[in-house]
Design an enzyme around this catalytic site. Structure first.
Site, PDB file in Angstrom:
ATOM      1  N   ASP A 106       0.815  -1.211   0.000  1.00 12.52           N
ATOM      2  CA  ASP A 106       0.000   0.000   0.000  1.00 12.52           C
ATOM      3  C   ASP A 106       0.848   1.261   0.000  1.00 12.52           C
ATOM      4  O   ASP A 106       0.318   2.363  -0.100  1.00 12.52           O
ATOM      5  CB  ASP A 106      -0.934   0.001   1.218  1.00 12.52           C
ATOM      6  CG  ASP A 106      -2.388  -0.146   0.818  1.00 12.52           C
ATOM      7  OD1 ASP A 106      -2.664  -0.340  -0.381  1.00 12.52           O
ATOM      8  OD2 ASP A 106      -3.260  -0.056   1.701  1.00 12.52           O
ATOM      9  N   ASP A 153       1.326 -10.275   8.454  1.00 10.22           N
ATOM     10  CA  ASP A 153       1.774  -8.898   8.528  1.00 10.22           C
ATOM     11  C   ASP A 153       3.213  -8.816   8.021  1.00 10.22           C
ATOM     12  O   ASP A 153       3.917  -9.823   7.919  1.00 10.22           O
ATOM     13  CB  ASP A 153       1.702  -8.383   9.965  1.00 10.22           C
ATOM     14  CG  ASP A 153       0.276  -8.031  10.380  1.00 10.22           C
ATOM     15  OD1 ASP A 153      -0.602  -7.952   9.496  1.00 10.22           O
ATOM     16  OD2 ASP A 153       0.042  -7.844  11.592  1.00 10.22           O
ATOM     17  N   ASP A 155       5.948  -8.076   9.235  1.00  5.66           N
ATOM     18  CA  ASP A 155       7.074  -8.421  10.110  1.00  5.66           C
ATOM     19  C   ASP A 155       7.013  -9.849  10.640  1.00  5.66           C
ATOM     20  O   ASP A 155       7.823 -10.232  11.480  1.00  5.66           O
ATOM     21  CB  ASP A 155       7.116  -7.464  11.303  1.00  5.66           C
ATOM     22  CG  ASP A 155       5.846  -7.529  12.142  1.00  5.66           C
ATOM     23  OD1 ASP A 155       4.760  -7.341  11.563  1.00  5.66           O
ATOM     24  OD2 ASP A 155       5.930  -7.772  13.354  1.00  5.66           O
ATOM     25  N   ASP A 245      -9.951  -7.700  11.839  1.00  5.34           N
ATOM     26  CA  ASP A 245      -9.876  -9.144  12.048  1.00  5.34           C
ATOM     27  C   ASP A 245     -10.972  -9.642  12.978  1.00  5.34           C
ATOM     28  O   ASP A 245     -11.708 -10.583  12.651  1.00  5.34           O
ATOM     29  CB  ASP A 245      -8.487  -9.530  12.573  1.00  5.34           C
ATOM     30  CG  ASP A 245      -7.942  -8.555  13.613  1.00  5.34           C
ATOM     31  OD1 ASP A 245      -8.745  -7.778  14.177  1.00  5.34           O
ATOM     32  OD2 ASP A 245      -6.724  -8.571  13.866  1.00  5.34           O
TER      33      ASP A 245
END
Length: 603
Positions: A106, A153, A155, A245
């Site tokens: 993004d 995600d 990381d 979520d």
């Protein structure tokens, strides 16, 4: 364990009954009633915890179906440093089993596209970047043609067997989600209590397992696999709240879909390194939970079972516990300032009854925590979280969340500086200290306040002293320079790898994706020299080669900075470093796979 929990519940119920019928102060109900309400609130929270952790048995892992369902691995990113993102993408590409990997960027960064293509992933951007991460995932859902998506995600670095350990559950056509725990590889973070225990361990290794037993395990944003048709059936990933979520899971459950919690660590990410990132993250989660309560309350409406509603009630009501923590800290201050008492009973009777109830509750909490609940750190973090949780729950009546904010990962500053103390803790520290001083002065007859009995002041002073210790412990952790601004872009891994530099034997002591520390035999190299570091990699016939510059040297120890645009080689290096570090940590705690041991069965 269960017997202890039942005993604690019975003792708590008996204590509250006695409090209601025999100890309410006739002359100060204005203080006695709120105090009793706080005690009842604590008891309800304890009962919900017992319900949520009563059964945490892991489901049997079904075998992989034949044929294996098709999977697209989605890595969502916005502005994370390449040193944070690259290990995630490299691990996603290298997952066992057929799949494709998409990097959902993004930030629309050219360098991210180069990294993705070099590692064998697809770089996906979108023309309109609305709804933050939820919108990013929904854009990908319009494009994917596979049956399942695995979501990470930026990381979170997955183990190679992530898919092979989770895809079997989708043999059941009613399963929409398989969630795995979040664990972290930066074990020096603000929220880590040890190498294997962090502030979220209780939730991810116990509470979520209990939610599975209640049919209410929910998506935690990363380290999960979801059925594409299920997501599309509920309108995609929810975009109305900050916790897309949790909100999406409520819609899946309302529609009759099942969720599974696979209680085995199969991926590791970056925990919030410092208090600012920690509190920002908790504030966002809490605000999202309040939005879910306001817009799509899982306690109301059709589609959920009673056990599912109870599980959601525990998760959503827990955010309000900080109000109880704050108000209980202020009760003795009010007693010392006014001389009013919230309990009318002999001191020995009250202390014995309250102490028995509280002691049994704490013993049950530790037992039900299955080794992942520690009393003192839990109390300290209750204080640490005050500002974030109070702000989050206040947004329930004042819904100005301020929008989605990515938790800072990687480099956050140029200098190591202590974080500032939240204003709520400053105020609490001032009020508690003032209450202590006022109480001591009153005992010496130096204030106009009078106490009905000396024990009233002594109990209140002791209560405040404990509170002061907890607040000071929270402030000390927040101000600790270890958790100041992070000056490195990526995590540095201690390793023991063998290789060579310019024909000389080299021992690699630590690596990051920016460079390495090596010890060289022989004369070594001068600062500024360009060298090639060759590292022996198990399973590869040829060594891994990286171009680097010597940035500093002390004797045989050389600090190397890697050259740019070596993405494939750096991806391999990250896999080697992660695997060695995780195995070393597993050996240290006596487990036989790369991660914390699965929870034992009940008992």
């Amino acid at each position: 364990m269960r017997a202890l929990a039942v005993l604690a519940l019975v003792a708590t119920a008996a204590y509250l009954t006695w409090r209601l019928v025999a100890t309410m102060p006739s002359g100060s109900l204005w203080l006695g009633v709120p105090f009793l309400v706080l005690e009842v609130h604590a008891a309800v929270g304890f009962a919900l915890f017992v319900s949520s952790t009563w059964d945490v048995d892991s489901p049997d892992v079904p075998p992989l179906p034949a044929p294996q369902p098709s999977v697209t691995v989605l890595v969502a990113t916005y502005d994370e440093d390449l040193e944070v993102l690259l290990p995630t993408v490299a691990a996603a590409v290298d997952l066992d089993g057929p799949h494709e990997t998409w990097v959902l960027d993004d930030g629309d960064r050219a360098e991210v596209g180069r990294v993705a293509r070099a590692l064998g992933a697809r770089h996906v951007t979108r023309p309109v970047r609305d709804h933050a991460k939820a919108g990013n995932l929904n854009h990908a859902l319009e494009l994917v043609t596979t049956e399942l998506v695995a979501v990470f995600d930026a990381d979170h670095v997955a183990d190679r067997d992530f898919l092979t350990r989770t895809l079997g559950y989708f043999s059941d056509p009613a399963v929409a989600l398989v969630q795995t725990p979040q664990d972290f590889y930066n074990v020096d973070s603000f929220e880590h209590l040890s190498d294997t225990l962090h502030e979220e361990s209780l939730f991810y290794r116990v509470i979520q397992a209990g939610k599975h037993s209640a049919g209410a395990a929910f998506w935690c944003g990363t380290n999960a696999v979801l059925r594409v048709s299920a997501l599309r059936a509920v309108g995609g990933v929810a975009t109305e709240t900050l916790t897309e979520d949790l909100h999406t899971t409520t819609r899946l459950h309302r529609s009759g879909w099942r969720t599974v919690y696979h209680n085995e660590v199969l991926a590791r990410g970056l925990a919030a390194a410092g208090p600012d990132a920690f509190l920002s993250q908790r504030l966002r989660w809490g605000q999202g939970a309040m939005q879910v309560l306001r817009l799509d309350n899982p306690l109301l409406g059709a589609g959920l079972t009673l056990r599912q509603r109870a599980a959601y009630l525990y998760s959503l009501s827990a955010w309000f516990d900080s109000w109880r923590t704050l108000l209980l800290a202020l009760v003795p201050v009010v007693v010392l300032l006014t001389g009013a008492v919230p309990v009318q009973a002999p001191p020995t009777a009250f202390l014995a009854a309250a102490g028995t109830s509280l002691g049994l509750q704490q013993a049950a909490l530790v037992a039900l925590g299955r080794g992942r609940s520690r009393v003192l750190p839990s109390l300290v973090f209750d204080v640490v979280r005050l500002q974030a949780n109070l702000g989050a729950t206040w947004s329930l009546v004042r819904p100005d969340s301020g929008g989605f904010r990515v938790t800072a990962k990687g480099r956050t500053g140029d200098e190591r500086a202590a974080a500032s103390v939240p204003s709520v803790l400053k105020a609490l520290l001032t009020v508690v200290s003032a209450g202590l001083v006022w109480g001591l002065l009153t005992l010496d007859g130096l204030t106009p306040t009078t106490y009905p009995a000396r024990w009233v002041a002594l109990v209140s002073l002791g209560w405040l002293a404990v509170t002061l210790v907890l607040v000071l412990a929270a402030v000390r952790r927040i101000r600790d320079l270890r958790y100041g601004a992070e000056r490195r872009d990526g995590h540095r891994f201690p390793v023991h790898l063998l290789g060579e530099v310019g024909g000389a034997v080299a021992v690699v002591d630590d690596v990051s994706l920016g460079g390495a520390q090596v010890r060289l035999e022989g004369e070594g190299h001068a600062v500024g020299d360009t060298v090639e570091l060759a590292i022996a990699v198990t399973g590869q016939e040829t060594p891994l080669r990286l171009s680097a510059t010597v940035r500093s040297r002390v004797g045989a120890v050389h600090r190397l900075q890697f050259a740019d645009d070596q993405w494939r080689a750096l991806g391999t290096l990250s896999s080697v470093a992660f695997r060695q570090t995780i195995l070393q940590r597993a050996d240290a705690v006596g487990v036989d796979r790369a991660g914390p041991e699965p929870l034992p069965v009940n008992g």
